[in-house]
Design an enzyme around this catalytic site. Structure first.
Site, PDB file in Angstrom:
ATOM      1  N   TYR A 105       0.875  -1.171   0.000  1.00 57.36           N
ATOM      2  CA  TYR A 105       0.000   0.000   0.000  1.00 57.36           C
ATOM      3  C   TYR A 105       0.913   1.222   0.000  1.00 57.36           C
ATOM      4  O   TYR A 105       1.392   1.660   1.044  1.00 57.36           O
ATOM      5  CB  TYR A 105      -0.915  -0.025   1.222  1.00 57.36           C
ATOM      6  CG  TYR A 105      -1.765   1.209   1.412  1.00 57.36           C
ATOM      7  CD1 TYR A 105      -2.358   1.846   0.320  1.00 57.36           C
ATOM      8  CD2 TYR A 105      -1.998   1.735   2.680  1.00 57.36           C
ATOM      9  CE1 TYR A 105      -3.135   2.975   0.483  1.00 57.36           C
ATOM     10  CE2 TYR A 105      -2.780   2.860   2.862  1.00 57.36           C
ATOM     11  CZ  TYR A 105      -3.346   3.479   1.759  1.00 57.36           C
ATOM     12  OH  TYR A 105      -4.117   4.608   1.932  1.00 57.36           O
ATOM     13  N   ASP A 144      -2.198  -1.396  -3.910  1.00 61.09           N
ATOM     14  CA  ASP A 144      -2.522  -0.018  -4.251  1.00 61.09           C
ATOM     15  C   ASP A 144      -1.211   0.749  -4.364  1.00 61.09           C
ATOM     16  O   ASP A 144      -0.597   1.087  -3.350  1.00 61.09           O
ATOM     17  CB  ASP A 144      -3.428   0.568  -3.159  1.00 61.09           C
ATOM     18  CG  ASP A 144      -3.757   2.030  -3.379  1.00 61.09           C
ATOM     19  OD1 ASP A 144      -3.292   2.617  -4.385  1.00 61.09           O
ATOM     20  OD2 ASP A 144      -4.476   2.609  -2.541  1.00 61.09           O
TER      21      ASP A 144
END
Length: 251
Positions: A105, A144
């Site tokens: 992330y 992400d």
């Protein structure tokens, strides 16, 4: 092998919005999540046949990653290295016999680009980490990445140039990674398809009109391309401002 990745933007909230139904339906071999926003003991998940690995952020209600896997890893690493362990819980590396799975992330540069310098340092550390792993066995990177790589990956590209997630610095870092021996799996199968987005603002009707960004990825070592079977985006799955993405690979 079926792999899934999803920024759930708060796993507890996503569970209330159908996460477990999707999880059961998709029946992935490895399911990676980002932005879990919780600590140990705050959520009781009953995931039969899966082992769970968690990297919590020190700050409560913030960041964090997790991986649920049917296959027991040979080893698990949290953070990047001893000197740069990232207290925000942004990375988990699982080693399997055939490959490394890296769930990340990436930090957001923020609207005023206040964290851009920190973001670029993260990119340097990640690049070194990925190449160190790749020297040992192939890598599957998912999560992400907080960057839309090309104009095709964002609905309003010209209006967003220079904004967080679409700065030339962030995009160049991703280009460098791909040019150093890695493949963006969605673009491998769909090189020119527009409208393939994974994140949408919560502003009214934005998602309905598909005004989005593609900032979630499966990226693999080039030598795995012959084993790729399919890459997809489950844009209709709700529960977060991101949607799940998937990769089918013959390992």
């Amino acid at each position: 092998m079926k792999l899934v990745s999803w920024n759930v933007n708060g796993l507890r909230a996503c569970v209330r919005k159908g996460f477990l139904e999707y999880f059961s339906h998709i029946n992935a071999d490895i399911f990676s999540v980002q932005e879990i926003k919780l600590h140990a003991g705050q959520l009781d998940l009953d995931l039969d046949a899966y082992e769970s690995y968690w990297n919590y952020a020190d700050k409560k209600g913030y960041s964090g990653t997790a991986v649920f896997t049917k296959k027991t890893p040979l080893s698990v690493q949290y953070g990047l290295n001893e000197e740069n362990n990232h207290s925000e819980g942004r990375i988990i590396t699982l080693e399997f016999a055939e490959f490394f799975l890296v769930n990340i992330y990436s930090p957001n540069a923020q609207r005023d680009l206040a964290r851009l310098e920190k973001r670029l340092q993260w990119e340097e550390d990640l690049f070194s980490h990925i190449h160190m792993l790749d020297s040992r066995k192939p890598v599957i990177l998912c999560g992400d990445l907080n960057v839309a790589h090309q104009h095709i990956d964002i609905r309003n590209a010209k209006a967003n140039e220079g904004n967080s997630g679409f700065t030339i610095q962030e995009r160049t870092k991703l280009t460098r990674l791909l040019e150093s021996g890695f493949v963006d799996t969605l673009r491998y199968f769909h090189p020119e398809t527009e409208g393939l987005y994974t994140w949408w603002s919560y502003m009214k009707t934005v998602r309905e009109r598909n005004i989005g960004w593609r900032i979630d990825y499966f990226i693999v070592s080039e030598r795995l391309t012959s084993k790729l079977q399919a890459a997809h985006i489950d844009a209709k799955i709700m529960g977060s401002d991101h949607c799940p993405i998937g990769l089918d690979i013959n390992l």
